[in-house]
Design a protein around this motif. Structure first.
Motif, PDB file in Angstrom:
ATOM      1  N   LEU A 111       0.790  -1.234   0.000  1.00 41.59           N
ATOM      2  CA  LEU A 111       0.000   0.000   0.000  1.00 41.59           C
ATOM      3  C   LEU A 111       0.823   1.286   0.000  1.00 41.59           C
ATOM      4  CD1 LEU A 111      -2.913  -1.138   2.326  1.00 41.59           C
ATOM      5  CD2 LEU A 111      -2.841  -1.058  -0.188  1.00 41.59           C
ATOM      6  N   THR A 112       1.863   1.369   0.833  1.00 43.53           N
ATOM      7  CA  THR A 112       2.667   2.597   0.846  1.00 43.53           C
ATOM      8  C   THR A 112       3.420   2.752  -0.467  1.00 43.53           C
ATOM      9  OG1 THR A 112       2.893   2.390   3.239  1.00 43.53           O
ATOM     10  CG2 THR A 112       4.408   3.903   2.134  1.00 43.53           C
ATOM     11  N   MET A 113       3.923   1.656  -0.983  1.00 39.21           N
ATOM     12  CA  MET A 113       4.632   1.706  -2.261  1.00 39.21           C
ATOM     13  C   MET A 113       3.717   2.267  -3.350  1.00 39.21           C
ATOM     14  SD  MET A 113       6.645  -1.345  -4.169  1.00 39.21           S
ATOM     15  CE  MET A 113       8.080  -0.910  -5.139  1.00 39.21           C
ATOM     16  N   GLN A 114       2.466   1.853  -3.341  1.00 43.28           N
ATOM     17  CA  GLN A 114       1.504   2.379  -4.314  1.00 43.28           C
ATOM     18  C   GLN A 114       1.238   3.861  -4.071  1.00 43.28           C
ATOM     19  OE1 GLN A 114      -2.170   0.084  -4.852  1.00 43.28           O
ATOM     20  NE2 GLN A 114      -1.124  -1.662  -3.923  1.00 43.28           N
ATOM     21  N   ALA A 115       0.934   4.220  -2.815  1.00 45.69           N
ATOM     22  CA  ALA A 115       0.559   5.594  -2.482  1.00 45.69           C
ATOM     23  C   ALA A 115       1.694   6.580  -2.760  1.00 45.69           C
ATOM     24  CB  ALA A 115       0.126   5.674  -1.020  1.00 45.69           C
ATOM     25  N   TRP A 116       2.923   6.135  -2.571  1.00 44.12           N
ATOM     26  CA  TRP A 116       4.075   7.010  -2.773  1.00 44.12           C
ATOM     27  C   TRP A 116       4.630   6.925  -4.198  1.00 44.12           C
ATOM     28  CZ3 TRP A 116       7.686   6.682   2.122  1.00 44.12           C
ATOM     29  CH2 TRP A 116       6.964   7.127   3.235  1.00 44.12           C
ATOM     30  N   HIS A 117       4.026   6.106  -5.046  1.00 40.44           N
ATOM     31  CA  HIS A 117       4.442   5.952  -6.443  1.00 40.44           C
ATOM     32  C   HIS A 117       5.910   5.534  -6.549  1.00 40.44           C
ATOM     33  CE1 HIS A 117       0.594   7.692  -7.511  1.00 40.44           C
ATOM     34  NE2 HIS A 117       0.857   8.694  -6.698  1.00 40.44           N
ATOM     35  N   LEU A 118       6.306   4.580  -5.699  1.00 39.42           N
ATOM     36  CA  LEU A 118       7.683   4.098  -5.740  1.00 39.42           C
ATOM     37  C   LEU A 118       7.867   3.189  -6.951  1.00 39.42           C
ATOM     38  CD1 LEU A 118       8.300   3.270  -1.966  1.00 39.42           C
ATOM     39  CD2 LEU A 118       8.697   5.412  -3.195  1.00 39.42           C
ATOM     40  N   GLU A 119       9.015   3.330  -7.602  1.00 36.81           N
ATOM     41  CA  GLU A 119       9.321   2.551  -8.795  1.00 36.81           C
ATOM     42  C   GLU A 119       9.925   1.189  -8.452  1.00 36.81           C
ATOM     43  OE1 GLU A 119      11.311   4.851 -11.956  1.00 36.81           O
ATOM     44  OE2 GLU A 119      11.126   6.521 -10.538  1.00 36.81           O
ATOM     45  N   GLY A 120      10.472   1.045  -7.272  1.00 35.63           N
ATOM     46  CA  GLY A 120      11.132  -0.188  -6.864  1.00 35.63           C
ATOM     47  C   GLY A 120      12.045   0.089  -5.692  1.00 35.63           C
ATOM     48  N   THR A 121      12.958  -0.836  -5.464  1.00 34.54           N
ATOM     49  CA  THR A 121      13.920  -0.700  -4.373  1.00 34.54           C
ATOM     50  C   THR A 121      15.320  -0.879  -4.933  1.00 34.54           C
ATOM     51  OG1 THR A 121      13.735  -3.066  -3.833  1.00 34.54           O
ATOM     52  CG2 THR A 121      12.312  -1.546  -2.608  1.00 34.54           C
ATOM     53  N   PRO A 122      16.286  -0.201  -4.327  1.00 36.73           N
ATOM     54  CA  PRO A 122      16.180   0.753  -3.233  1.00 36.73           C
ATOM     55  C   PRO A 122      15.673   2.110  -3.717  1.00 36.73           C
ATOM     56  CG  PRO A 122      18.467   0.622  -3.936  1.00 36.73           C
ATOM     57  CD  PRO A 122      17.688  -0.385  -4.750  1.00 36.73           C
ATOM     58  N   THR A 123      14.920   2.763  -2.849  1.00 37.81           N
ATOM     59  CA  THR A 123      14.502   4.140  -3.081  1.00 37.81           C
ATOM     60  C   THR A 123      14.827   4.938  -1.830  1.00 37.81           C
ATOM     61  OG1 THR A 123      12.739   3.575  -4.639  1.00 37.81           O
ATOM     62  CG2 THR A 123      12.549   5.686  -3.517  1.00 37.81           C
ATOM     63  N   LEU A 124      15.445   6.079  -2.020  1.00 34.18           N
ATOM     64  CA  LEU A 124      15.760   6.985  -0.929  1.00 34.18           C
ATOM     65  C   LEU A 124      14.846   8.199  -1.050  1.00 34.18           C
ATOM     66  CD1 LEU A 124      17.809   7.359   1.446  1.00 34.18           C
ATOM     67  CD2 LEU A 124      19.067   8.859  -0.104  1.00 34.18           C
ATOM     68  N   ILE A 125      14.146   8.516   0.031  1.00 35.34           N
ATOM     69  CA  ILE A 125      13.251   9.659   0.069  1.00 35.34           C
ATOM     70  C   ILE A 125      13.707  10.550   1.213  1.00 35.34           C
ATOM     71  CG2 ILE A 125      10.864  10.421   0.345  1.00 35.34           C
ATOM     72  CD1 ILE A 125      10.176   7.419  -0.451  1.00 35.34           C
ATOM     73  N   ILE A 126      13.916  11.822   0.921  1.00 34.77           N
ATOM     74  CA  ILE A 126      14.351  12.759   1.951  1.00 34.77           C
ATOM     75  C   ILE A 126      13.291  13.844   2.072  1.00 34.77           C
ATOM     76  CG2 ILE A 126      16.150  14.330   2.731  1.00 34.77           C
ATOM     77  CD1 ILE A 126      18.146  12.710   1.038  1.00 34.77           C
ATOM     78  N   LEU A 127      12.786  14.004   3.308  1.00 32.81           N
ATOM     79  CA  LEU A 127      11.765  15.006   3.612  1.00 32.81           C
ATOM     80  C   LEU A 127      12.395  16.124   4.428  1.00 32.81           C
ATOM     81  CD1 LEU A 127       8.969  12.581   4.882  1.00 32.81           C
ATOM     82  CD2 LEU A 127       9.349  13.371   2.554  1.00 32.81           C
ATOM     83  N   ASP A 128      11.969  17.352   4.162  1.00 31.51           N
ATOM     84  CA  ASP A 128      12.457  18.463   4.972  1.00 31.51           C
ATOM     85  C   ASP A 128      11.725  18.478   6.313  1.00 31.51           C
ATOM     86  OD1 ASP A 128       9.975  19.767   4.510  1.00 31.51           O
ATOM     87  OD2 ASP A 128      10.809  21.029   2.927  1.00 31.51           O
TER      88      ASP A 128
END
Length: 166
Positions: A111-128
């Motif tokens: 579900l999170t992978m879908q909601a965040w539109h992740l393409e695969g792994t590894p994915t690095l996401i940096i939030l301010d």
């Protein structure tokens, strides 16, 4: 991808390495580094996880929070919670890790992978510190670039605090 939007909260079925469930809202005020991984992903094991561990060691948790998101979209039967606990122990991963909730409709993407539109792994996401996505990168990201983005966001948070605190 750099886009400045807020992510919906993760949909996690269990948390490891933390006593309490975490939400993105709870982490506001800190830079958040999310490492989306699978324990059987070669790029995650060779680069993503060592990078996340290095980030955790380089920055105090009061300023930068590293979070793992175990988001399984293949080999589901092999990557269960028991196996993940052993993996975290063996690789000495101490940061909180959320287990992405499987899609009850049968979609192999959690579900999170879908909601965040992740393409695969590894994915690095940096939030301010305000919770906006400042970098989302699929694949291997150079350590220097990741560190530069994090350092910039910590400095922005400091400047914002100084400005609002005076």
């Amino acid at each position: 991808m750099i886009n400045g939007h807020e992510l919906p909260d993760w949909d996690v079925r269990a948390w490891l390495n933390t006593d309490n469930p975490l939400t993105l809202q709870d982490l506001r005020g800190r830079v958040v580094v999310v490492h989306a991984f699978q324990m059987l992903c070669p790029g995650c094991v060779s680069h993503g996880i060592p990078q996340a561990k290095a980030i955790q060691q380089a920055f105090p948790p009061s300023r930068v929070q590293v979070i793992g998101l175990h988001t399984v979209f293949e080999h589901h039967e092999s990557m269960n919670e028991t196996a993940l606990k052993a993996f975290l122990y063996e690789y000495r991963i101490r940061f909180p890790v959320g287990i992405d909730r499987p899609d009850p409709r049968g979609n192999p993407l959690p579900l999170t992978m879908q909601a965040w539109h992740l393409e695969g792994t590894p994915t690095l996401i940096i939030l301010d510190a305000q919770g906006h996505v400042r970098l989302q990168h699929f694949g291997q990201l150079d350590d220097l670039r990741a560190g530069a983005v994090i350092g910039q966001l910590v400095a922005e948070a400091d400047a914002s605090f100084t400005t609002s605190g005076t």
